[in-house]
Design a protein around this motif. Structure first.
Motif, PDB file in Angstrom:
ATOM      1  N   GLU A 199      51.937  56.242  38.837  1.00  0.00           N
ATOM      2  CA  GLU A 199      52.129  57.715  39.079  1.00  0.00           C
ATOM      3  C   GLU A 199      51.069  58.148  40.001  1.00  0.00           C
ATOM      4  N   ALA A 200      49.900  57.446  39.962  1.00  0.00           N
ATOM      5  CA  ALA A 200      48.922  57.598  40.847  1.00  0.00           C
ATOM      6  C   ALA A 200      49.109  57.287  42.412  1.00  0.00           C
ATOM      7  N   GLY A 201      50.058  56.456  42.580  1.00  0.00           N
ATOM      8  CA  GLY A 201      50.371  55.849  43.745  1.00  0.00           C
ATOM      9  C   GLY A 201      49.556  54.583  43.979  1.00  0.00           C
ATOM     10  N   ILE A 202      49.007  53.947  42.900  1.00  0.00           N
ATOM     11  CA  ILE A 202      48.145  52.914  42.918  1.00  0.00           C
ATOM     12  C   ILE A 202      49.021  51.330  42.645  1.00  0.00           C
ATOM     13  N   PRO A 203      49.053  50.308  43.452  1.00  0.00           N
ATOM     14  CA  PRO A 203      49.975  49.415  43.136  1.00  0.00           C
ATOM     15  C   PRO A 203      49.542  48.529  41.906  1.00  0.00           C
ATOM     16  N   LEU A 204      50.211  48.129  41.157  1.00  0.00           N
ATOM     17  CA  LEU A 204      49.837  47.232  39.912  1.00  0.00           C
ATOM     18  C   LEU A 204      49.364  45.956  40.428  1.00  0.00           C
ATOM     19  N   PRO A 205      48.252  45.471  39.931  1.00  0.00           N
ATOM     20  CA  PRO A 205      47.928  44.198  40.136  1.00  0.00           C
ATOM     21  C   PRO A 205      48.636  43.284  39.371  1.00  0.00           C
ATOM     22  N   ALA A 206      48.656  41.773  39.640  1.00  0.00           N
ATOM     23  CA  ALA A 206      49.301  40.703  39.201  1.00  0.00           C
ATOM     24  C   ALA A 206      49.133  40.580  37.877  1.00  0.00           C
ATOM     25  N   VAL A 207      48.082  40.966  37.179  1.00  0.00           N
ATOM     26  CA  VAL A 207      47.496  40.770  36.118  1.00  0.00           C
ATOM     27  C   VAL A 207      47.085  42.057  35.564  1.00  0.00           C
ATOM     28  N   VAL A 208      47.668  42.850  34.429  1.00  0.00           N
ATOM     29  CA  VAL A 208      46.982  43.709  33.598  1.00  0.00           C
ATOM     30  C   VAL A 208      46.880  43.448  32.147  1.00  0.00           C
ATOM     31  N   VAL A 209      45.559  43.544  31.896  1.00  0.00           N
ATOM     32  CA  VAL A 209      45.480  43.434  30.181  1.00  0.00           C
ATOM     33  C   VAL A 209      44.948  45.009  29.748  1.00  0.00           C
ATOM     34  N   THR A 210      45.792  45.245  28.946  1.00  0.00           N
ATOM     35  CA  THR A 210      45.300  46.733  28.287  1.00  0.00           C
ATOM     36  C   THR A 210      45.034  46.594  26.873  1.00  0.00           C
ATOM     37  N   ALA A 211      44.699  47.597  26.054  1.00  0.00           N
ATOM     38  CA  ALA A 211      44.081  47.805  25.041  1.00  0.00           C
ATOM     39  C   ALA A 211      45.382  47.130  23.836  1.00  0.00           C
ATOM     40  N   GLU A 212      46.569  47.221  24.377  1.00  0.00           N
ATOM     41  CA  GLU A 212      47.706  46.692  23.324  1.00  0.00           C
ATOM     42  C   GLU A 212      47.889  45.195  23.399  1.00  0.00           C
ATOM     43  N   ASP A 213      47.089  44.686  24.428  1.00  0.00           N
ATOM     44  CA  ASP A 213      47.031  43.079  24.511  1.00  0.00           C
ATOM     45  C   ASP A 213      45.988  42.431  23.975  1.00  0.00           C
ATOM     46  N   VAL A 214      45.050  43.076  23.381  1.00  0.00           N
ATOM     47  CA  VAL A 214      43.858  42.424  22.687  1.00  0.00           C
ATOM     48  C   VAL A 214      43.806  43.015  21.232  1.00  0.00           C
ATOM     49  N   SER A 215      43.155  42.206  20.253  1.00  0.00           N
ATOM     50  CA  SER A 215      42.834  42.773  19.208  1.00  0.00           C
ATOM     51  C   SER A 215      41.659  43.460  18.815  1.00  0.00           C
ATOM     52  N   ALA A 216      40.925  43.224  19.813  1.00  0.00           N
ATOM     53  CA  ALA A 216      39.310  43.919  19.850  1.00  0.00           C
ATOM     54  C   ALA A 216      39.064  44.363  21.374  1.00  0.00           C
ATOM     55  N   GLY A 217      38.642  45.503  21.432  1.00  0.00           N
ATOM     56  CA  GLY A 217      38.097  46.012  22.804  1.00  0.00           C
ATOM     57  C   GLY A 217      36.540  45.722  22.927  1.00  0.00           C
ATOM     58  N   LYS A 218      36.032  46.323  24.058  1.00  0.00           N
ATOM     59  CA  LYS A 218      34.956  45.879  24.608  1.00  0.00           C
ATOM     60  C   LYS A 218      33.857  46.439  23.453  1.00  0.00           C
ATOM     61  N   PRO A 219      32.976  45.950  23.069  1.00  0.00           N
ATOM     62  CA  PRO A 219      32.176  44.735  23.927  1.00  0.00           C
ATOM     63  C   PRO A 219      32.669  43.364  23.525  1.00  0.00           C
ATOM     64  N   ASP A 220      33.699  43.293  22.726  1.00  0.00           N
ATOM     65  CA  ASP A 220      34.130  41.935  22.594  1.00  0.00           C
ATOM     66  C   ASP A 220      34.785  41.478  24.061  1.00  0.00           C
ATOM     67  N   PRO A 221      34.504  40.315  24.406  1.00  0.00           N
ATOM     68  CA  PRO A 221      34.979  39.703  25.590  1.00  0.00           C
ATOM     69  C   PRO A 221      36.486  39.305  25.474  1.00  0.00           C
ATOM     70  N   GLU A 222      37.264  39.382  24.543  1.00  0.00           N
ATOM     71  CA  GLU A 222      38.633  38.924  24.457  1.00  0.00           C
ATOM     72  C   GLU A 222      39.337  39.725  25.712  1.00  0.00           C
ATOM     73  N   GLY A 223      39.331  40.720  26.000  1.00  0.00           N
ATOM     74  CA  GLY A 223      40.060  41.245  27.234  1.00  0.00           C
ATOM     75  C   GLY A 223      39.623  40.401  28.441  1.00  0.00           C
ATOM     76  N   TYR A 224      38.700  40.194  28.794  1.00  0.00           N
ATOM     77  CA  TYR A 224      38.272  39.398  30.014  1.00  0.00           C
ATOM     78  C   TYR A 224      38.743  37.956  29.849  1.00  0.00           C
ATOM     79  N   LEU A 225      38.616  37.435  28.841  1.00  0.00           N
ATOM     80  CA  LEU A 225      39.134  36.010  28.390  1.00  0.00           C
ATOM     81  C   LEU A 225      40.476  36.020  28.578  1.00  0.00           C
TER      82      LEU A 225
END
Length: 101
Positions: free
Chosen positions: A3-29
């Protein structure tokens, strides 16, 4: 992002993709896994305490962006912003990140 005109990167990890948010490293891992990279070979740029703690706990190389100061920034390299940054392929493999001084 679309919607903002920003192309999606090849990989996107959102809150729905992890069981714990930051400061847990799960999203980065998870992102490193999806990219097929060992976290120790990843560089993460962060600007806030929870993100810096998550990035550091992932085992990645971490760079502080901006002027945030706190315990999580101790010993980490810092850049004020991304202006003038370049990324080039290194002849021996991988990439070289360069930031103006």
């Amino acid at each position: 992002m679309a919607e903002a005109g920003i192309p999606l990167p090849a990989v996107v990890v959102t809150a729905e993709d992890v069981s714990a948010g930051k400061p847990d490293p799960e999203g980065y891992l998870r992102a490193a896994e999806l990219l097929g990279r060992d976290p120790s070979r990843v560089v993460i740029f962060e600007d806030a305490d929870a993100g810096l703690r998550a990035a550091t706990a992932s085992g990645a190389q971490v760079v502080v962006v901006g002027d945030y100061e706190g315990e999580a920034t101790l010993g980490l390299p810092r850049i004020p912003n991304y202006r003038g940054a370049t990324v080039t392929r290194h002849p021996a493999g991988g990439y070289r990140l360069t930031f103006p001084r």
